[in-house]
Design a protein around this motif. Structure first.
Motif, mmCIF file in Angstrom:
data_model
loop_
_atom_site.group_PDB
_atom_site.id
_atom_site.type_symbol
_atom_site.label_atom_id
_atom_site.label_comp_id
_atom_site.label_asym_id
_atom_site.label_seq_id
_atom_site.Cartn_x
_atom_site.Cartn_y
_atom_site.Cartn_z
ATOM 1 N N GLY A 35 0.927 -1.098 -0.056
ATOM 2 C CA GLY A 35 0.093 0.076 -0.108
ATOM 3 C C GLY A 35 0.763 1.098 0.010
ATOM 4 O O GLY A 35 1.993 1.245 0.418
ATOM 5 N N TRP A 36 0.241 2.239 -0.497
ATOM 6 C CA TRP A 36 0.774 3.643 -0.378
ATOM 7 C C TRP A 36 -0.034 4.528 0.621
ATOM 8 O O TRP A 36 -1.287 4.568 0.495
ATOM 9 C CB TRP A 36 0.759 4.477 -1.509
ATOM 10 C CG TRP A 36 1.799 3.862 -2.692
ATOM 11 C CD1 TRP A 36 1.503 2.855 -3.576
ATOM 12 C CD2 TRP A 36 3.278 4.157 -2.496
ATOM 13 N NE1 TRP A 36 2.912 2.852 -4.255
ATOM 14 C CE2 TRP A 36 3.977 3.475 -3.790
ATOM 15 C CE3 TRP A 36 4.063 5.095 -1.812
ATOM 16 C CZ2 TRP A 36 5.458 3.575 -3.886
ATOM 17 C CZ3 TRP A 36 5.475 5.077 -2.152
ATOM 18 C CH2 TRP A 36 5.946 4.507 -3.175
ATOM 19 N N TYR A 97 4.936 10.672 1.373
ATOM 20 C CA TYR A 97 4.188 9.410 0.733
ATOM 21 C C TYR A 97 5.047 8.128 1.455
ATOM 22 O O TYR A 97 6.467 8.057 1.323
ATOM 23 C CB TYR A 97 4.344 9.401 -0.674
ATOM 24 C CG TYR A 97 3.232 10.200 -0.928
ATOM 25 C CD1 TYR A 97 2.032 9.596 -1.600
ATOM 26 C CD2 TYR A 97 3.354 11.703 -0.966
ATOM 27 C CE1 TYR A 97 1.142 10.399 -2.190
ATOM 28 C CE2 TYR A 97 2.197 12.314 -1.587
ATOM 29 C CZ TYR A 97 1.110 11.789 -1.920
ATOM 30 O OH TYR A 97 0.245 12.484 -2.603
ATOM 31 N N TYR A 98 4.179 7.193 1.850
ATOM 32 C CA TYR A 98 5.072 5.971 2.536
ATOM 33 C C TYR A 98 4.359 4.890 1.822
ATOM 34 O O TYR A 98 3.170 4.777 1.550
ATOM 35 C CB TYR A 98 4.641 5.888 4.029
ATOM 36 C CG TYR A 98 5.062 7.051 4.864
ATOM 37 C CD1 TYR A 98 6.181 6.921 5.685
ATOM 38 C CD2 TYR A 98 4.496 8.426 5.079
ATOM 39 C CE1 TYR A 98 6.721 8.186 6.437
ATOM 40 C CE2 TYR A 98 4.784 9.099 6.041
ATOM 41 C CZ TYR A 98 5.905 8.978 6.509
ATOM 42 O OH TYR A 98 6.254 10.061 7.271
ATOM 43 N N CYS A 99 5.335 3.788 1.512
ATOM 44 C CA CYS A 99 4.959 2.545 1.309
ATOM 45 C C CYS A 99 4.972 1.604 2.372
ATOM 46 O O CYS A 99 5.667 1.792 3.364
ATOM 47 C CB CYS A 99 5.830 1.973 -0.035
ATOM 48 S SG CYS A 99 7.718 1.403 0.397
ATOM 49 N N ALA A 100 4.015 0.540 2.381
ATOM 50 C CA ALA A 100 3.951 -0.415 3.331
ATOM 51 C C ALA A 100 3.609 -1.800 2.888
ATOM 52 O O ALA A 100 3.141 -1.885 1.639
ATOM 53 C CB ALA A 100 2.677 0.135 4.311
ATOM 54 N N TYR A 115 5.105 -3.548 7.890
ATOM 55 C CA TYR A 115 6.436 -2.927 7.475
ATOM 56 C C TYR A 115 6.295 -1.523 6.732
ATOM 57 O O TYR A 115 5.297 -1.485 5.930
ATOM 58 C CB TYR A 115 7.421 -3.938 6.714
ATOM 59 C CG TYR A 115 7.518 -5.173 7.431
ATOM 60 C CD1 TYR A 115 8.411 -5.156 8.564
ATOM 61 C CD2 TYR A 115 6.757 -6.254 7.138
ATOM 62 C CE1 TYR A 115 8.736 -6.434 9.106
ATOM 63 C CE2 TYR A 115 6.735 -7.423 7.791
ATOM 64 C CZ TYR A 115 7.788 -7.559 8.802
ATOM 65 O OH TYR A 115 7.922 -8.733 9.403
ATOM 66 N N TRP A 116 7.018 -0.672 7.159
ATOM 67 C CA TRP A 116 6.966 0.815 6.411
ATOM 68 C C TRP A 116 8.377 1.326 6.063
ATOM 69 O O TRP A 116 9.207 0.955 6.806
ATOM 70 C CB TRP A 116 6.477 1.614 7.541
ATOM 71 C CG TRP A 116 5.008 1.556 7.863
ATOM 72 C CD1 TRP A 116 4.443 0.539 8.889
ATOM 73 C CD2 TRP A 116 3.800 2.111 7.310
ATOM 74 N NE1 TRP A 116 3.353 0.631 9.058
ATOM 75 C CE2 TRP A 116 2.826 1.560 8.023
ATOM 76 C CE3 TRP A 116 3.640 3.003 6.244
ATOM 77 C CZ2 TRP A 116 1.333 1.909 7.810
ATOM 78 C CZ3 TRP A 116 2.222 3.287 6.133
ATOM 79 C CH2 TRP A 116 1.305 2.924 6.737
ATOM 80 N N GLY A 117 8.239 2.026 4.944
ATOM 81 C CA GLY A 117 9.379 2.855 4.562
ATOM 82 C C GLY A 117 9.817 3.976 5.357
ATOM 83 O O GLY A 117 8.657 4.557 6.062
ATOM 84 N N GLN A 118 10.834 4.691 5.004
ATOM 85 C CA GLN A 118 10.880 6.032 5.892
ATOM 86 C C GLN A 118 10.287 7.274 5.019
ATOM 87 O O GLN A 118 10.218 8.343 5.685
ATOM 88 C CB GLN A 118 12.651 6.123 5.724
ATOM 89 C CG GLN A 118 13.126 5.452 6.614
ATOM 90 C CD GLN A 118 12.874 5.490 8.224
ATOM 91 O OE1 GLN A 118 13.079 6.668 8.671
ATOM 92 N NE2 GLN A 118 12.387 4.560 8.471
ATOM 93 N N GLY A 119 9.771 6.990 3.905
ATOM 94 C CA GLY A 119 8.896 7.950 3.363
ATOM 95 C C GLY A 119 9.734 8.929 2.411
ATOM 96 O O GLY A 119 10.913 9.149 2.445
ATOM 97 N N THR A 120 8.904 9.353 1.357
ATOM 98 C CA THR A 120 9.435 10.440 0.251
ATOM 99 C C THR A 120 8.571 11.622 0.216
ATOM 100 O O THR A 120 7.439 11.472 0.093
ATOM 101 C CB THR A 120 9.867 9.771 -1.054
ATOM 102 O OG1 THR A 120 10.498 10.563 -1.767
ATOM 103 C CG2 THR A 120 8.616 9.323 -1.567
ATOM 104 N N GLN A 121 9.439 13.063 0.308
ATOM 105 C CA GLN A 121 8.532 13.959 0.270
ATOM 106 C C GLN A 121 8.077 14.273 -1.225
ATOM 107 O O GLN A 121 8.688 14.501 -2.080
ATOM 108 C CB GLN A 121 9.412 15.266 0.672
ATOM 109 C CG GLN A 121 8.632 16.653 0.751
ATOM 110 C CD GLN A 121 7.623 16.677 1.476
ATOM 111 O OE1 GLN A 121 7.774 16.434 2.840
ATOM 112 N NE2 GLN A 121 6.302 17.119 1.004
#
Length: 126
Positions: A35-36, A97-100, A115-121
């Protein structure tokens, strides 16, 4: 241990496009739903889109009403990579924006993802 790393964010003018990527490692990517989500300053984390672990069909993708018709979620299991193509960007799309990733089917609920990423602006100027 699953690692998710987002990339592709940046500054774009209203009406422009960006393509976000999320590279996954540590587990079999194709076994997980992805997911996003996004989070703007002062707001709660918001569902954007999700895709199931076994199919590319419309019946196994889900979009928030605010992005349907403008954003497209896809996955390349051979490359263990998730994508979010964002077209017709608006200032209200500005967020991190985070992916999971999670086992099982898609959901719209952030705390069901493991689980999650650190995000991108992503910043969209008017």
């Amino acid at each position: 241990q699953v690692q998710l790393v987002e990339s592709g964010g940046g500054l774009v003018q209203a009406g422009g496009s960006l393509r976000l990527s999320c590279a996954a490692s540590g587990r079999t990517f194709s076994s997980y739903a992805m997911g996003w989500f996004r989070q703007a300053p002062g707001k709660e984390r918001e569902f954007v889109a999700a895709i199931s672990r076994h199919t590319w069909s419309d019946g196994n993708t889900d979009y928030a009403a605010s992005v349907k018709g403008r954003f497209t979620i896809s996955r390349d299991n051979a490359k263990d990579t998730l994508y979010l193509q964002m077209n017709g960007l608006k200032p209200e799309d500005t967020a991190v924006y985070y992916c999971a990733q999670r086992m099982g089917g898609t959901t719209r609920v952030a705390n069901t993802y493991d689980y999650w990423g650190q995000g991108t602006q992503v910043t969209v100027s008017s």
